[in-house]
Design an enzyme around this catalytic site. Structure first.
Site, PDB file in Angstrom:
ATOM      1  N   LYS A  86      14.388 106.210   9.141  1.00  0.00           N
ATOM      2  CA  LYS A  86      13.488 105.543  10.081  1.00  0.00           C
ATOM      3  C   LYS A  86      13.544 104.034   9.921  1.00  0.00           C
ATOM      4  CE  LYS A  86      10.119 109.307  10.444  1.00  0.00           C
ATOM      5  NZ  LYS A  86       8.715 109.718  10.239  1.00  0.00           N
ATOM      6  N   ARG A  87      13.812 103.571   8.708  1.00  0.00           N
ATOM      7  CA  ARG A  87      13.837 102.131   8.453  1.00  0.00           C
ATOM      8  C   ARG A  87      15.135 101.483   8.907  1.00  0.00           C
ATOM      9  NH1 ARG A  87      11.422 104.374   3.989  1.00  0.00           N
ATOM     10  NH2 ARG A  87      13.424 104.546   2.929  1.00  0.00           N
TER      11      ARG A  87
END
Length: 469
Positions: A235-236
């Site tokens: 997600k990052r």
């Protein structure tokens, strides 16, 4: 036996594309087996859970075709907290678990290594429950744990290599491993289909099932989804939110089709297939073992194919959120009263062949609905060179004299203007396109001018000419 599968996401963020793939695989397997798909929201991380994330999960599932009311649930893991604690107590009472007050530093001091697992120090010391006393499962000293996996065969784990793992924290709250097992037992889950990243936890969970006196489920660990560097999607770091793709204008059908190809393929040399074919042909035992590459470029190409396959009327309807700015879609650069549905319908078949995601409709047609075009300054600088002013003068004069304002007449007229200057049509039409649409690329120029109309076309060409003075 009725097959019961579950999808158990945590409401701690946007809906991950890898989770969407798992949901679809569970959904299809349950449907093929005449079974039940159960949705369980694992909401015990109170610090990170938000109601809007739960609604986001339900909305995302709706979008990819797993609609509300067609599955069992949603259940919430937090509602089963009493069962989690009761299971922990049973394991302790039966001697399958014991209390431990060791800190990580204690273990490191005894073993002399920060990498050593728990050393079983409190196994037989008779420590009872109390503040700061974690409950550990007593892993068998000998033998093996065999995981029956529909994809990976029978992975075998030596019990002596599995440490006595924590099943309840010092405050008495069960950890994920135990809560997950108890929830699956309570809900009668028969098959657990999930990503291979969970495989290392599986022998521990299977030992818990057996210690609680219940037959373990059948497992199926599908390959993890990775990026182009073969790193697990993050997600990052990566674009992983299903909602982001939806709001950019990816079609649900294209997304479903593509996600199901991550680790599996239908028969024959084909990838874009009807959903009914995928539902019929998908087999868990045919899923590949290697990591599945999520290729956004390929997904984009898929989506373009799905867009082009839409009937024009459906394409027009699909574009409406971007044309009107409804829901979560950003508003277009024009006002609602400037939008001309008939003009859009006229160019829709042209736009449909040129966009890969629905959000691209806006920059392709904005020139039709604005009082003046949004000029791309880089395009202007590149195109409006020496001779452009005079070319625009000649084009305006030639267009003014046209009796019929249609694409064919406009094209032949501008070809003649360019021929007098020794220019091919591509060079001739570039300044006209930038003057009228603001860009160097877009819909076919002459069909666009026909829809835009004589007056607006000439007004924009004259304005561009004045800017070149």
């Amino acid at each position: 036996m009725t097959v019961r599968v579950r999808f158990a996401p945590s409401p701690t963020g946007m809906f991950h594309v890898g989770g969407a793939r798992s949901a679809l695989q569970n959904w299809i397997y349950a449907k093929q087996q005449g079974g039940v798909f159960v949705l369980r929201i694992e909401d015990t991380d109170a610090a990170r859970n938000k109601p809007e994330w739960t609604e986001g999960i339900l909305s995302a599932l709706d979008w990819i075709g797993i609609s509300r009311g067609s599955y069992e649930g949603p259940y919430f893991q937090s509602a089963n907290a009493g069962e989690h604690r009761a299971a922990a107590a049973r394991l302790y009472d039966s001697g399958r678990a014991y209390y431990c007050d060791c800190t990580r530093e204690d273990v490191q001091a005894r073993t002399g290594s920060q990498y050593q697992g728990y050393d079983g120090y409190h196994r037989d010391r008779g420590l009872g429950p109390g503040p700061g006393h974690a409950l550990r499962f007593r892993t068998p000293d000998e033998g093996t744990t065999v995981v029956v996996d529909l994809i990976r065969g029978e992975p075998t784990f030596e019990n002596k290599l599995i440490e006595d793992f924590v099943i309840a924290r010092g405050d008495g709250s069960p950890v994920f491993l135990l809560a997950n097992v108890v929830d699956d037992m309570t809900m009668g889950i028969t098959h657990v289909i999930r990503a291979e990243e969970h495989l290392p936890n599986t022998p521990k969970q299977q030992l818990l099932w057996e210690a609680l006196g219940v037959k373990p489920p059948i497992w199926a660990h599908v390959p993890v989804v990775v990026n182009e560097k073969r790193q697990k999607l993050s997600k990052r770091r990566d674009k992983v939110a299903l909602e982001a793709y939806r709001d950019e204008g990816y079609l649900a059908g294209a997304m479903r089709n593509y996600l199901m190809l991550l680790g599996w393929a239908p028969s024959g040399d084909r990838e874009i297939v009807p959903w009914s074919v995928i539902e019929d042909e998908f087999r868990l035992d045919e899923v590949n073992l290697s990591s599945a590459f999520f290729d956004e470029k390929k997904l984009r190409a898929f989506n373009g194919e799905y867009i082009r396959a839409l009937p024009v009327a459906e394409f027009i309807d699909a574009c409406q959120p971007w044309l009107t700015g409804t829901g979560t879609i950003a508003p277009p650069p024009w006002q609602s009263e400037e939008f001309d549905a008939d003009a859009f319908a006229a160019v829709a078949p042209l736009a449909q062949t040129r966009i890969a995601v629905l959000s691209e409709i806006v920059p392709n047609v904005d020139f039709l609905f604005l009082a003046s075009p949004l000029i791309d300054e880089a395009a202007w600088t590149k195109t409006m060179k020496d001779g452009s002013a005079e070319l625009l003068d000649d084009a305006v004069a030639a267009f003014e004299a046209l009796e019929s304002w249609d694409a064919e007449s406009l094209k032949s007229t501008l070809e003649a203007v360019g021929a007098e200057r020794g220019l091919k049509l591509g060079k001739t039409q570039a300044p006209v396109r930038v003057a009228v649409t603001g860009r160097t690329v877009g819909l076919p120029l002459f069909e666009s001018l026909e829809v835009l109309g004589r007056e607006r076309t000439l007004t924009r060409m004259r304005a561009a000419r004045l800017r070149l003075v």
